[in-house]
Design a protein around this motif. Structure first.
Motif, PDB file in Angstrom:
ATOM      1  N   ARG A 211      -9.814  -1.762  -0.906  1.00 56.48           N
ATOM      2  CA  ARG A 211      -8.822  -1.957   0.159  1.00 56.48           C
ATOM      3  C   ARG A 211      -9.372  -2.755   1.334  1.00 56.48           C
ATOM      4  O   ARG A 211      -8.609  -3.314   2.104  1.00 56.48           O
ATOM      5  CB  ARG A 211      -8.304  -0.602   0.661  1.00 56.48           C
ATOM      6  CG  ARG A 211      -7.528   0.172  -0.412  1.00 56.48           C
ATOM      7  CD  ARG A 211      -6.965   1.457   0.131  1.00 56.48           C
ATOM      8  NE  ARG A 211      -5.998   1.213   1.172  1.00 56.48           N
ATOM      9  CZ  ARG A 211      -5.894   1.950   2.283  1.00 56.48           C
ATOM     10  NH1 ARG A 211      -6.695   2.969   2.495  1.00 56.48           N
ATOM     11  NH2 ARG A 211      -4.987   1.657   3.187  1.00 56.48           N
TER      12      ARG A 211
ATOM     13  N   ALA B 236      -4.671  -7.739   0.831  1.00 54.81           N
ATOM     14  CA  ALA B 236      -5.339  -6.563   1.409  1.00 54.81           C
ATOM     15  C   ALA B 236      -5.468  -6.722   2.928  1.00 54.81           C
ATOM     16  O   ALA B 236      -5.189  -5.789   3.692  1.00 54.81           O
ATOM     17  CB  ALA B 236      -6.716  -6.372   0.785  1.00 54.81           C
TER      18      ALA B 236
ATOM     19  N   HIS C 237      -3.348 -10.260  -6.352  1.00 50.90           N
ATOM     20  CA  HIS C 237      -3.696  -9.869  -4.984  1.00 50.90           C
ATOM     21  C   HIS C 237      -3.962 -11.065  -4.075  1.00 50.90           C
ATOM     22  O   HIS C 237      -4.128 -10.892  -2.858  1.00 50.90           O
ATOM     23  CB  HIS C 237      -4.882  -8.911  -4.963  1.00 50.90           C
ATOM     24  CG  HIS C 237      -6.206  -9.553  -5.271  1.00 50.90           C
ATOM     25  ND1 HIS C 237      -7.345  -9.262  -4.569  1.00 50.90           N
ATOM     26  CD2 HIS C 237      -6.567 -10.450  -6.208  1.00 50.90           C
ATOM     27  CE1 HIS C 237      -8.358  -9.968  -5.063  1.00 50.90           C
ATOM     28  NE2 HIS C 237      -7.922 -10.677  -6.047  1.00 50.90           N
TER      29      HIS C 237
ATOM     30  N   ARG D 190      -4.329   6.573  -1.481  1.00 55.77           N
ATOM     31  CA  ARG D 190      -3.578   5.353  -1.194  1.00 55.77           C
ATOM     32  C   ARG D 190      -3.932   4.335  -2.268  1.00 55.77           C
ATOM     33  O   ARG D 190      -5.110   4.117  -2.549  1.00 55.77           O
ATOM     34  CB  ARG D 190      -3.953   4.800   0.173  1.00 55.77           C
ATOM     35  CG  ARG D 190      -3.332   5.553   1.289  1.00 55.77           C
ATOM     36  CD  ARG D 190      -3.629   4.965   2.640  1.00 55.77           C
ATOM     37  NE  ARG D 190      -2.835   5.683   3.637  1.00 55.77           N
ATOM     38  CZ  ARG D 190      -3.171   6.884   4.113  1.00 55.77           C
ATOM     39  NH1 ARG D 190      -4.287   7.470   3.732  1.00 55.77           N
ATOM     40  NH2 ARG D 190      -2.386   7.499   4.983  1.00 55.77           N
TER      41      ARG D 190
ATOM     42  N   THR E  90       0.880  -1.169   0.000  1.00 58.28           N
ATOM     43  CA  THR E  90       0.000   0.000   0.000  1.00 58.28           C
ATOM     44  C   THR E  90       0.913   1.212   0.000  1.00 58.28           C
ATOM     45  O   THR E  90       1.827   1.298   0.836  1.00 58.28           O
ATOM     46  CB  THR E  90      -0.886   0.028   1.260  1.00 58.28           C
ATOM     47  OG1 THR E  90      -1.659  -1.164   1.308  1.00 58.28           O
ATOM     48  CG2 THR E  90      -1.816   1.231   1.240  1.00 58.28           C
TER      49      THR E  90
ATOM     50  N   SER F 158      -8.692   3.433   6.964  1.00 55.09           N
ATOM     51  CA  SER F 158      -7.676   2.405   7.172  1.00 55.09           C
ATOM     52  C   SER F 158      -8.275   1.007   7.190  1.00 55.09           C
ATOM     53  O   SER F 158      -7.547   0.027   7.140  1.00 55.09           O
ATOM     54  CB  SER F 158      -6.980   2.655   8.509  1.00 55.09           C
ATOM     55  OG  SER F 158      -7.916   2.483   9.569  1.00 55.09           O
TER      56      SER F 158
ATOM     57  N   VAL G 285      -2.815   0.343  -4.147  1.00 53.69           N
ATOM     58  CA  VAL G 285      -2.174  -0.953  -3.928  1.00 53.69           C
ATOM     59  C   VAL G 285      -1.375  -1.305  -5.179  1.00 53.69           C
ATOM     60  O   VAL G 285      -1.905  -1.229  -6.298  1.00 53.69           O
ATOM     61  CB  VAL G 285      -3.228  -2.034  -3.608  1.00 53.69           C
ATOM     62  CG1 VAL G 285      -2.576  -3.400  -3.445  1.00 53.69           C
ATOM     63  CG2 VAL G 285      -3.994  -1.657  -2.344  1.00 53.69           C
TER      64      VAL G 285
END
Lengths: 103, 383
Positions: free
Chosen positions: B369, B145, B139, A73, A65, B248, A75
């Motif tokens: 995310r 993630a 991913h 932000r 990240t 977050s 990835v």
């Protein structure tokens, strides 16, 4: 010549977002301009060592990240060594956004 | 509304979770769960006039094809694609429909049979952002993630892998009492710490195992209740796209919803006798519990030690998905089915004595995310 990835900036309130979406979450305007974001700072990294249903895939792969200079932000895949705190150069590739530590 | 018209849950059933079972199909496991729930409710397929269904591997079929496969001609039908919150959303819709008179007996069912390559395809095409920006990195089916989210969680609360390990070991102890769980063998903390890494710091034991299975409940009016005790939903809440993927991920939509949720429930967090908290990854169990007010001092490590390991909280008594497995869309029904079984006194070796109030929290629908949907329900033995 490598291509820097782009993020979207709301033309009304200047909120910067990635991935692109239709309506600005901040001011609900619907007009965007693209802005290149060539560099970012690494926040977290992980190493993907196993993928279900993907036998033979090239692993391990380092994923991070990063906080882009443009704001969002995102990835990315890390190519070469990079640690949290490092400044990286971003590059749009055929397999997503890659990041290299800046020399 | 007269008390007799109130909607209640009078049966729950599962198609036991299994790792790569031979000769199973999506329709078979969904049907097995429907049949088990109807048997528990002392009803038959002929009594059912509504279905709510959620299944990724149903495609290209949809809910009506499911009814056709079952030879059923319901007057109420819905399909849900909200992931780990689908138990809260589908049960809520079924309750509304029964209380409005749109149907009299609704079976809510979710489940999947996903071969490894099917799971990989689902995980790589789960949303447009995943398909367009994460799948080709690659991913690893959300594991990267949540590996990074777990790192943020560790940094924010000063946690180590041992803290998560204690949670997983505690859940495995509960799983021993659940014959429908895929992983029931005792697990030591050392075995947890030695498990191979999938995406640092997550190991194989931190990532829900992909299994085949399904879960179902039966919703009807109290005056038709053929099986007792009945379970009612005292209150519920849902939130969607709570942070536009800008945060977050260390809190969910439940954080803002919790005060009004507990007010409506008329109880506090510590009054629930049994808890099913969505556990795709250990960190998310602790994030939701903190959102819901279980860790008022913010000391997550202390909470794990005193409230989970010492077991004053009956938390994820099925073993949770981390031990029972994650059967695709059944993820969101796993918690509700466990709570219904506990409240009806049908949880066998893992029965929490005298369980009268249960809490379900659901979390699902990854966008870029982290996940975007949250929900919670307080369920109780109908008075």
């Amino acid at each position: 010549m490598s291509t820097a990835p782009s993020i979207e900036v709301c033309t009304s309130c200047a909120a910067a977002v990635f991935p692109p979406r239709l309506v600005c979450w901040h001011c609900h305007a619907t007009s965007w301009r693209r802005q290149e974001t060539p560099t970012a700072r690494v926040e977290e990294t992980t190493v993907l060592r196993y993928r279900i249903g993907a036998a033979g895939a090239p692993l391990p792969v380092a994923i991070a990240t990063v906080l882009t200079d443009a704001g969002p932000r995102i990835v990315v895949r890390i190519e070469g060594p990079a640690e949290p705190g490092d400044v990286v150069t971003l590059e749009e590739t055929a397999t997503g956004i890659a990041a290299h530590r800046r020399p | 509304m007269r008390a007799n018209d109130e909607a209640v849950i009078i049966g729950a059933g599962t198609s036991p979770y299994r790792r790569r079972p031979p000769d199973r199909t999506t329709y078979q496991v969904l049907f097995d769960a429907v049949t088990a729930a109807l048997r528990d409710a002392d009803l038959t397929l002929a009594d059912v006039d509504g279905f709510a269904v959620s299944s990724y591997s149903l495609a290209p079929d949809h809910a009506v094809d499911f009814a056709w496969q079952l030879g059923s001609s319901p007057r109420w039908l819905m399909e849900d694609r909200l992931g780990g919150v689908n138990g809260v959303t589908m049960i809520r819709q079924a309750i509304r429909a029964v209380e409005a008179g749109d149907a009299s007996v609704i079976v809510v069912v979710a489940g999947d049979h996903l071969e490894p390559r099917d799971f990989a395809r689902l995980a790589d095409t789960y949303t447009r952002p995943v398909r367009d920006h994460l799948a080709s990195l690659p991913h690893g089916g959300f594991n990267t993630a949540f590996a990074m989210l777990t790192q943020r969680h560790m940094a924010e609360h000063g946690l180590t892998r041992t803290d998560y390990g204690q949670l997983v070991v505690a859940q495995r102890r509960w799983a021993a009492g659940n014959p429908a769980a895929a992983y029931r063998d005792p697990l030591s903390l050392q075995q947890y710490l030695d498990a191979e890494l999938i995406a640092d710091p997550l190991s194989r034991l931190d990532c829900v195992p992909v299994v085949t299975g399904a879960d179902a409940v039966v919703v009807t009016t109290r005056n038709r209740a053929t099986s007792s005790p009945a379970v009612r939903v005292r209150t519920q809440t849902t939130t969607f796209n709570y942070d536009n993927q800008e945060g977050s991920g260390l809190s969910t939509g439940l954080r803002a919803a919790a005060p009004a949720f507990w007010d409506a429930a008329g109880i506090g967090p510590r009054d629930a006798d049994v808890l099913s908290i969505y556990d795709d990854y250990p960190a998310m169990v602790l994030v939701q519990l903190q959102d819901l007010g279980y860790i008022p001092d913010g000391d997550v490590a202390r909470f794990v030690k005193e409230d989970v390991v010492a077991r004053p909280l009956a938390l994820n008594t099925s073993g949770g998905q981390l031990c029972a497995g994650q059967a695709g869309a059944a993820a969101g029904m796993h918690g509700p089915v466990e709570i219904v079984q506990q409240l009806r006194g049908r949880a066998g070796a893992r029965q929490v004595p005298g369980a009268g109030l249960g809490l379900v929290a659901g979390y699902g629908s990854f966008i870029y995310r982290h996940a975007s949907c949250s929900g919670a329900m307080v369920m109780e033995v109908a008075p």
